[in-house]
Design a protein around this motif. Structure first.
Motif, short mmCIF file in Angstrom:
data_model
loop_
_atom_site.label_atom_id
_atom_site.label_comp_id
_atom_site.label_asym_id
_atom_site.label_seq_id
_atom_site.Cartn_x
_atom_site.Cartn_y
_atom_site.Cartn_z
N SER A 60 0.03 -4.42 -9.13
CA SER A 60 -0.32 -3.62 -10.30
C SER A 60 -1.83 -3.59 -10.56
CB SER A 60 0.40 -4.17 -11.54
OG SER A 60 -0.02 -5.49 -11.83
N SER A 61 -2.61 -4.27 -9.71
CA SER A 61 -4.05 -4.40 -9.97
C SER A 61 -4.93 -3.88 -8.84
CB SER A 61 -4.41 -5.87 -10.22
OG SER A 61 -3.63 -6.41 -11.26
N TYR A 62 -4.35 -3.64 -7.67
CA TYR A 62 -5.15 -3.19 -6.51
C TYR A 62 -4.66 -1.84 -6.02
CZ TYR A 62 -7.12 -7.88 -6.32
OH TYR A 62 -7.78 -9.04 -6.64
N ALA A 63 -5.55 -1.16 -5.30
CA ALA A 63 -5.20 0.15 -4.73
C ALA A 63 -4.67 0.00 -3.30
CB ALA A 63 -6.42 1.07 -4.73
N LEU A 64 -5.21 -0.98 -2.57
CA LEU A 64 -4.80 -1.18 -1.17
C LEU A 64 -4.79 -2.68 -0.87
CD1 LEU A 64 -4.13 -0.09 1.64
CD2 LEU A 64 -6.60 0.07 2.10
N ILE A 65 -3.67 -3.14 -0.34
CA ILE A 65 -3.51 -4.55 0.03
C ILE A 65 -3.32 -4.63 1.53
CG2 ILE A 65 -2.08 -6.62 -0.18
CD1 ILE A 65 -1.32 -5.68 -3.00
N ASN A 66 -4.20 -5.37 2.19
CA ASN A 66 -4.09 -5.60 3.62
C ASN A 66 -3.47 -6.97 3.85
OD1 ASN A 66 -4.37 -5.95 6.37
ND2 ASN A 66 -6.58 -6.25 6.31
N ILE A 67 -2.30 -7.00 4.48
CA ILE A 67 -1.67 -8.27 4.85
C ILE A 67 -2.28 -8.68 6.18
CG2 ILE A 67 0.51 -9.50 5.21
CD1 ILE A 67 1.89 -7.23 3.72
N ASP A 68 -3.43 -9.33 6.10
CA ASP A 68 -4.14 -9.74 7.30
C ASP A 68 -3.39 -10.89 7.97
OD1 ASP A 68 -6.22 -9.11 8.95
OD2 ASP A 68 -7.72 -10.31 7.91
N GLU A 69 -3.36 -10.88 9.31
CA GLU A 69 -2.61 -11.87 10.07
C GLU A 69 -1.15 -11.86 9.64
OE1 GLU A 69 -4.53 -15.64 9.89
OE2 GLU A 69 -6.41 -14.90 10.72
N PHE A 70 -0.54 -10.71 9.80
CA PHE A 70 0.85 -10.49 9.41
C PHE A 70 1.79 -11.50 10.05
CE2 PHE A 70 4.96 -8.41 10.23
CZ PHE A 70 5.31 -7.99 8.96
#
Length: 300
Positions: free
Chosen positions: A103-113
């Motif tokens: 609810s606070s970010y526009a894009l979340i990168n799950i780095d090292e999935f």
């Protein structure tokens, strides 16, 4: 984000800025550019609240060697002055942190999935389909319902990162040895194109036939969980193995499997269990000073 989208230049339809960004990922996935375009449309639709029933339930998953530019590509999807709405350090172990981030970010990168445990992938599959999130924020006394803004993207070095076959349709996998992160991105024109395409009614969701295709594409990226499948994908079958093949120790066999399947973990008792499976599969065994060996040849 809304203010930014409301003051973009009007796209004239003559140049496809989204396709140009997608082509920076040097992949042999023939559907990558189209799927990435649809995902970006869905991301912008998520920001504007265009769809109040569903969330952006697709995650581009960039797969490639260390240093290929995956994380840099993800970060460059937002202009510099909007980087405060980018997050690549989200822990998937705390539900409250996840809901806050959605609810606070526009894009979340799950780095090292691949660092995500197999049990967490189904949870992610559930989360990314939600339009709103309900949680009690830190120091809050009541549960709040907040609108979701964030879309997800992910990166990994693991060639077989998918652990949940039923959830593989959520991930658009693209393997790339190299990603071109040179040159400037015309962000206003890029997002101006996406806003205009949404205004014109371009489809930003994935339909059933898209999901079925994505699941077929992702078979090569699915984790192999049983010994028999890993052996069949790596070695010649027993009936095709020459009788004069040099016996290979169980330890050597395990090291070959570890290199091909990063999720294959050697634990106490693994050698005995693997030997038992190899015997059941019909591989000829020979007793050596250092233990059992099997006549096996790596399939080229």
């Amino acid at each position: 984000m809304q203010d930014y989208l409301d003051h973009l230049p009007r796209w004239n339809g003559k140049r496809d800025y989204v396709d140009e960004i997608a082509r920076h990922v040097k992949t042999d996935n023939p559907h990558w550019a189209g799927d990435f375009h649809k995902w970006m449309l869905s991301m912008v639709a998520q920001w504007t609240g265009k769809d109040r029933q569903y969330g952006n339930a697709i995650v581009p998953l960039l797969i490639g060697p260390q240093g290929s530019g995956k994380t840099t590509f993800c970060k460059r999807l937002l202009p510099g002055y909007l980087q405060t709405y980018y997050n690549d350090r989200l822990s998937m172990k705390n539900d409250s942190d996840i809901f806050m981030a959605m609810s606070s970010y526009a894009l979340i990168n799950i780095d090292e999935f691949d660092a995500m445990s197999p049990s967490q992938q189904p949870i992610l599959k559930y989360l990314i389909s939600k339009q709103d999130v309900k949680f009690r924020p830190p120091y809050g006394k009541t549960v709040e319902q907040r609108r979701r803004f964030a879309s997800f993207i992910a990166t990994t070095n693991n060639l077989r990162p998918l652990a949940d076959p039923t959830g593989s349709r959520r991930f658009v996998c693209a393997y790339a040895d190299e990603i071109d992160n040179t040159g400037n991105i015309s962000y206003d024109l890029l997002y101006g194109q996406l806003v205009e395409e949404l205004r014109q009614g371009r489809r930003y969701w994935f339909e059933d036939e898209d999901n079925e295709r994505i699941m077929r594409q992702n078979e090569d990226f699915q984790q192999v969980l049983d010994y028999e499948s890993m052996v069949q994908r790596t070695f010649l079958p027993p009936e095709e193995t020459p009788a004069d093949a040099k016996p290979m120790s169980v330890q050597d066999i395990m090291q070959i499997l570890v290199k091909r399947f990063p999720t294959f973990v050697i634990r106490k008792g693994t050698s005995m269990e693997l030997g038992r499976r190899l015997t059941a599969m019909g591989y000829l065994r020979h007793k050596q000073n250092q233990g059992m060996a099997y006549r096996m040849i790596v399939e080229l």
